[in-house]
Design a protein around this motif. Structure first.
Motif, PDB file in Angstrom:
ATOM      1  N   ILE A 176       0.718  -1.025   0.005  1.00  0.00           N
ATOM      2  CA  ILE A 176       0.017  -0.136   0.150  1.00  0.00           C
ATOM      3  C   ILE A 176       0.996   1.188   0.041  1.00  0.00           C
ATOM      4  CG2 ILE A 176      -1.575   1.344   1.421  1.00  0.00           C
ATOM      5  CD1 ILE A 176      -2.738  -1.442   2.715  1.00  0.00           C
ATOM      6  N   SER A 177       0.878   2.082  -0.980  1.00  0.00           N
ATOM      7  CA  SER A 177       1.714   3.169  -1.116  1.00  0.00           C
ATOM      8  C   SER A 177       0.830   4.362  -1.086  1.00  0.00           C
ATOM      9  CB  SER A 177       2.761   3.030  -2.166  1.00  0.00           C
ATOM     10  OG  SER A 177       3.396   1.959  -2.466  1.00  0.00           O
ATOM     11  N   VAL A 178       1.561   5.427  -0.467  1.00  0.00           N
ATOM     12  CA  VAL A 178       1.186   6.770  -0.617  1.00  0.00           C
ATOM     13  C   VAL A 178       2.206   7.777  -1.122  1.00  0.00           C
ATOM     14  CG1 VAL A 178      -0.694   6.467   1.021  1.00  0.00           C
ATOM     15  CG2 VAL A 178       1.517   7.332   1.729  1.00  0.00           C
ATOM     16  N   LEU A 179       2.077   8.875  -1.710  1.00  0.00           N
ATOM     17  CA  LEU A 179       2.818   9.909  -1.944  1.00  0.00           C
ATOM     18  C   LEU A 179       2.615  11.019  -1.118  1.00  0.00           C
ATOM     19  CD1 LEU A 179       5.035  10.508  -4.202  1.00  0.00           C
ATOM     20  CD2 LEU A 179       3.565  11.807  -5.342  1.00  0.00           C
ATOM     21  N   ILE A 180       3.557  11.457  -0.429  1.00  0.00           N
ATOM     22  CA  ILE A 180       3.588  12.715   0.221  1.00  0.00           C
ATOM     23  C   ILE A 180       4.663  13.626   0.048  1.00  0.00           C
ATOM     24  CG2 ILE A 180       2.386  11.471   2.159  1.00  0.00           C
ATOM     25  CD1 ILE A 180       5.127  11.421   3.702  1.00  0.00           C
ATOM     26  N   SER A 181       4.640  14.885   0.733  1.00  0.00           N
ATOM     27  CA  SER A 181       5.603  15.745   0.323  1.00  0.00           C
ATOM     28  C   SER A 181       7.025  15.434   1.286  1.00  0.00           C
ATOM     29  CB  SER A 181       5.310  17.207   1.035  1.00  0.00           C
ATOM     30  OG  SER A 181       6.338  18.049   1.320  1.00  0.00           O
ATOM     31  N   SER A 182       8.190  15.575   0.888  1.00  0.00           N
ATOM     32  CA  SER A 182       9.341  14.986   1.475  1.00  0.00           C
ATOM     33  C   SER A 182       9.185  15.619   2.996  1.00  0.00           C
ATOM     34  CB  SER A 182      10.438  14.926   0.897  1.00  0.00           C
ATOM     35  OG  SER A 182      10.498  14.523  -0.207  1.00  0.00           O
ATOM     36  N   ASP A 183       8.661  16.804   3.004  1.00  0.00           N
ATOM     37  CA  ASP A 183       8.858  17.618   4.436  1.00  0.00           C
ATOM     38  C   ASP A 183       7.763  16.542   5.417  1.00  0.00           C
ATOM     39  OD1 ASP A 183      10.121  19.577   3.424  1.00  0.00           O
ATOM     40  OD2 ASP A 183       8.188  20.877   2.884  1.00  0.00           O
ATOM     41  N   SER A 184       7.086  15.840   5.192  1.00  0.00           N
ATOM     42  CA  SER A 184       6.278  15.192   6.091  1.00  0.00           C
ATOM     43  C   SER A 184       6.806  13.591   6.134  1.00  0.00           C
ATOM     44  CB  SER A 184       4.805  14.980   5.517  1.00  0.00           C
ATOM     45  OG  SER A 184       4.129  16.291   5.209  1.00  0.00           O
ATOM     46  N   LYS A 185       7.941  13.323   5.629  1.00  0.00           N
ATOM     47  CA  LYS A 185       8.287  11.885   5.671  1.00  0.00           C
ATOM     48  C   LYS A 185       8.340  11.424   7.036  1.00  0.00           C
ATOM     49  CE  LYS A 185      12.741   9.921   4.942  1.00  0.00           C
ATOM     50  NZ  LYS A 185      13.779   9.803   4.066  1.00  0.00           N
ATOM     51  N   LYS A 186       9.402  12.233   7.778  1.00  0.00           N
ATOM     52  CA  LYS A 186       9.679  11.678   9.069  1.00  0.00           C
ATOM     53  C   LYS A 186       8.432  11.397   9.928  1.00  0.00           C
ATOM     54  CE  LYS A 186      12.829  12.375  12.863  1.00  0.00           C
ATOM     55  NZ  LYS A 186      14.048  13.235  13.327  1.00  0.00           N
ATOM     56  N   GLU A 187       7.493  12.434   9.972  1.00  0.00           N
ATOM     57  CA  GLU A 187       6.417  12.295  10.766  1.00  0.00           C
ATOM     58  C   GLU A 187       5.641  10.980  10.341  1.00  0.00           C
ATOM     59  OE1 GLU A 187       4.116  15.776  10.676  1.00  0.00           O
ATOM     60  OE2 GLU A 187       2.586  15.005  11.777  1.00  0.00           O
ATOM     61  N   ALA A 188       5.443  10.968   8.838  1.00  0.00           N
ATOM     62  CA  ALA A 188       4.766   9.732   8.469  1.00  0.00           C
ATOM     63  C   ALA A 188       5.256   8.470   8.884  1.00  0.00           C
ATOM     64  CB  ALA A 188       4.715   9.831   6.994  1.00  0.00           C
ATOM     65  N   LEU A 189       6.541   8.437   8.724  1.00  0.00           N
ATOM     66  CA  LEU A 189       7.178   7.095   9.255  1.00  0.00           C
ATOM     67  C   LEU A 189       6.910   6.642  10.799  1.00  0.00           C
ATOM     68  CD1 LEU A 189      10.628   7.244   7.283  1.00  0.00           C
ATOM     69  CD2 LEU A 189       8.656   5.676   6.993  1.00  0.00           C
ATOM     70  N   GLN A 190       7.128   7.706  11.411  1.00  0.00           N
ATOM     71  CA  GLN A 190       6.788   7.713  13.070  1.00  0.00           C
ATOM     72  C   GLN A 190       5.257   7.287  13.300  1.00  0.00           C
ATOM     73  OE1 GLN A 190       8.698  11.353  14.449  1.00  0.00           O
ATOM     74  NE2 GLN A 190      10.374  10.366  14.361  1.00  0.00           N
ATOM     75  N   ASP A 191       4.680   7.918  12.680  1.00  0.00           N
ATOM     76  CA  ASP A 191       3.105   7.847  12.902  1.00  0.00           C
ATOM     77  C   ASP A 191       2.760   6.324  12.436  1.00  0.00           C
ATOM     78  OD1 ASP A 191       2.952  10.445  13.629  1.00  0.00           O
ATOM     79  OD2 ASP A 191       1.726  11.123  11.768  1.00  0.00           O
ATOM     80  N   LEU A 192       3.348   5.718  11.252  1.00  0.00           N
ATOM     81  CA  LEU A 192       2.863   4.389  10.654  1.00  0.00           C
ATOM     82  C   LEU A 192       3.465   3.248  11.845  1.00  0.00           C
ATOM     83  CD1 LEU A 192       3.624   4.807   7.097  1.00  0.00           C
ATOM     84  CD2 LEU A 192       1.342   4.077   8.157  1.00  0.00           C
ATOM     85  N   ASN A 193       4.844   3.609  12.536  1.00  0.00           N
ATOM     86  CA  ASN A 193       5.340   2.808  13.633  1.00  0.00           C
ATOM     87  C   ASN A 193       4.352   2.619  14.552  1.00  0.00           C
ATOM     88  OD1 ASN A 193       7.857   1.568  13.413  1.00  0.00           O
ATOM     89  ND2 ASN A 193       8.445   2.523  15.329  1.00  0.00           N
ATOM     90  N   LYS A 194       3.798   3.791  14.940  1.00  0.00           N
ATOM     91  CA  LYS A 194       2.766   3.619  16.221  1.00  0.00           C
ATOM     92  C   LYS A 194       1.650   3.114  15.671  1.00  0.00           C
ATOM     93  CE  LYS A 194       4.336   7.840  18.719  1.00  0.00           C
ATOM     94  NZ  LYS A 194       4.267   8.958  17.507  1.00  0.00           N
ATOM     95  N   GLY A 195       0.985   3.740  14.475  1.00  0.00           N
ATOM     96  CA  GLY A 195      -0.499   3.134  14.470  1.00  0.00           C
ATOM     97  C   GLY A 195      -0.431   1.822  13.668  1.00  0.00           C
ATOM     98  N   VAL A 196       0.648   1.208  13.163  1.00  0.00           N
ATOM     99  CA  VAL A 196       0.404   0.212  12.250  1.00  0.00           C
ATOM    100  C   VAL A 196       1.317  -1.121  12.982  1.00  0.00           C
ATOM    101  CG1 VAL A 196       1.475  -1.129  10.400  1.00  0.00           C
ATOM    102  CG2 VAL A 196       0.381   1.037   9.759  1.00  0.00           C
ATOM    103  N   PHE A 197       2.371  -0.713  13.816  1.00  0.00           N
ATOM    104  CA  PHE A 197       3.085  -1.536  14.415  1.00  0.00           C
ATOM    105  C   PHE A 197       2.968  -1.485  16.036  1.00  0.00           C
ATOM    106  CE2 PHE A 197       5.089  -0.945  10.057  1.00  0.00           C
ATOM    107  CZ  PHE A 197       4.981  -2.269   9.680  1.00  0.00           C
ATOM    108  N   ASN A 198       2.270  -0.583  16.394  1.00  0.00           N
ATOM    109  CA  ASN A 198       2.255  -0.446  17.885  1.00  0.00           C
ATOM    110  C   ASN A 198       3.430  -0.313  18.670  1.00  0.00           C
ATOM    111  OD1 ASN A 198      -0.513  -0.695  17.653  1.00  0.00           O
ATOM    112  ND2 ASN A 198      -0.242  -2.963  17.622  1.00  0.00           N
ATOM    113  N   LEU A 199       4.620   0.541  17.931  1.00  0.00           N
ATOM    114  CA  LEU A 199       5.826   0.527  18.637  1.00  0.00           C
ATOM    115  C   LEU A 199       6.099   1.849  18.886  1.00  0.00           C
ATOM    116  CD1 LEU A 199       8.030  -1.561  16.108  1.00  0.00           C
ATOM    117  CD2 LEU A 199       7.524  -2.091  18.501  1.00  0.00           C
TER     118      LEU A 199
END
Ligand code: ADP
Ligand code: ASP
Ligand code: MG
Length: 438
Positions: free
Chosen positions: A415-438
């Motif tokens: 499942i892929s999404v395209l975002i602005s590179s400025d939001s990348k770090k936040e997106a990776l961190q949000d996915l870590n919490k929301g998808v992997f519960n880490l």
């Protein structure tokens, strides 16, 4: 035969080189593929750009710094002996070669020759070190068998025939050393497999001789569920299917070169990702098709450009997409993501060499909008056909991130999404919490 590839940090200090020699001395029937000592390829890139800017002084200063670095490296690694002398002379010869380019006109050929020196140096030093501790390695030069064709793709038949021939010259030997990354192109000139290409070399070598196993030794204990450079709590994954690993590599997991899984997958050769610093850690085993349903990992690929092509002619017309794709084909520019609406299609590319030509052609029949500095965030797993809840978990996690494009369904692994590179770090961190519960 096993293929063992050691990356830049794994050969980055004399201590590390000793460590990998220890690992190798425990095995049999091995081809060892080495990267350049960490930092060296970056220095060589800097030397090339100094030469491009005709800054000869800067280029020479950078080579002098490399000379000093290697002098120290070799004297710490190999005790005074004929092997020490040989390693020193070899490095001096390679670096003198680089210096001599400072007086020549800078061309693509010169650039590629300079970039090749890192792997020639690391393998040269390692060979002498192994000999100095009583092992009997044989050097086979990647320049004698690793080759790309006229489309820049690996020439599998050439590689297989020539590697087999090189190995057949030493029927009684069972330890071979070769360079990752470097190759010759269809014209026989020195070239390379792009940055991070030593992983690709190892996989191509494994496939060429039907190896039993390919081991990629690096500075981390395998593929993690998220990018440890941007996210604090990440975990290693024990098993990945070829498909999942290929998606992660292609979409930015730096631990693997983007194309490095395909050759191994085609020959069904298991790939281990292992940690040189903690060799006993399990690492990641990449093999087979089977995977466990659920989320596996997230990766991010930067440097993406989105192109929106809008045309009234698209409305209910067939043939429109073909004419769009033909433009990209003519300019040999691969498309990564694609989404469509009734009157517009958006695609992403990461190869910008021909962007101007592409836009000009598309503008002949469509309105074109271009967004640069985009990032593809790719969530990989086994989202089985008919499975529910996967997309909603991803998008709930990303609820605060503005999303430019969404892609799912091309395979059930991504499942892929395209975002602005400025939001990348936040997106990776949000996915870590929301998808992997880490
Ligand atoms: P080498 O020099 O051995 O080829 P690389 O630097 O190319 O090593 O790749 C290893 C690095 O990849 C790790 O140190 C880590 O920072 C980075 N990396 C990015 N994404 C991942 C991931 N999903 N899992 C593990 N490592 C990752
Ligand atoms: N030395 C090359 C690089 O730094 C290839 C590699 O390390 O895989 O990109
Ligand atoms: Mg690498």
């Amino acid at each position: 035969m096993n293929i063992l590839k050691f990356g830049g940090t794994s050969v980055g200090t004399p201590e590390r080189m000793r460590g990998i020699a220890e690992l190798i001395s425990q095995g049999k029937n091995q081809i060892v593929v080495l990267s350049a000592v960490s930092g060296t390829t970056n220095s060589l890139v800097e030397i090339c750009s100094a030469l491009q800017q005709k800054d000869k002084e800067e280029a020479v200063a950078l080579v002098t710094a490399l000379e000093a670095k290697y002098e120290k490296f070799i004297s710490e690694l190999i005790s005074p002996s004929a092997h020490y002398e040989e390693a020193s002379e070899l490095v001096a010869a390679y670096l003198n070669g680089v210096k001599s380019y400072a007086n020549r006109e800078m061309t693509l050929f010169v650039e590629r020759s300079i970039l090749a020196q890192g792997e020639l140096i690391s393998t040269g030093i390692f060979l002498q070190y192994l000999k100095s501790i009583g092992l009997k390695p044989v050097m086979i030069s990647a320049l004698d068998f690793m080759r790309t064709d006229d489309s820049g793709e690996p020439d599998h038949n050439f590689i297989s025939d020539n590697l087999t021939f090189e190995l057949s010259k030493h029927p009684k030997k069972d330890l071979f050393i070769t360079q990752g990354y470097i190759c010759r192109n269809a014209f026989g000139e020195i070239d390379n497999l792009k940055r991070g290409g030593s992983d690709y070399s190892a996989s191509l070598i494994g496939a060429a001789i039907d190896a039993d196993e390919i081991q990629i030794w690096t500075d981390i204990d395998g593929m993690h569920n998220n990018d440890p450079r941007f996210v604090d709590k990440t975990e290693p994954i024990k098993n990945l299917s070829f498909k999942e690993a290929a998606e992660l590599a292609y979409f930015g997991a730096k631990i693997l070169h983007p194309a490095s899984i395909r050759p191994a997958e085609e020959k069904n050769i298991p790939v281990w990702l292992k940690n040189t610093i903690v060799p006993t850690a399990h690492g990641t085993l990449i093999h087979g098709d089977a995977s466990v349903p659920g989320f596996r990992a997230v990766a991010a690929k930067d440097g993406i450009t989105a192109i929106k092509i809008r045309s009234g002619r698209m409305l209910m017309a067939y043939g429109f997409l073909r004419s769009v794709f033909e433009v990209f084909e003519r300019y040999k520019t691969p498309i990564d993501m694609i989404t469509t609406s009734e009157v517009a299609v958006s695609v992403t590319i990461d190869e910008l060499t021909n962007l101007d030509g592409i836009i000009q052609e598309l503008e002949q029949y469509a309105t074109v909008e271009v967004d640069q500095n985009q990032t593809i965030i790719c969530v990989v797993g086994d989202f089985q056909q008919g499975g529910v809840g996967y997309a909603s978990t991803v998008f709930t996690a990303l609820k605060n991130i503005p999303i430019r494009m969404i892609s799912h369904g091309g395979s059930h692994h991504n499942i892929s999404v395209l975002i602005s590179s400025d939001s990348k770090k936040e997106a990776l961190q949000d996915l870590n919490k929301g998808v992997f519960n880490l």
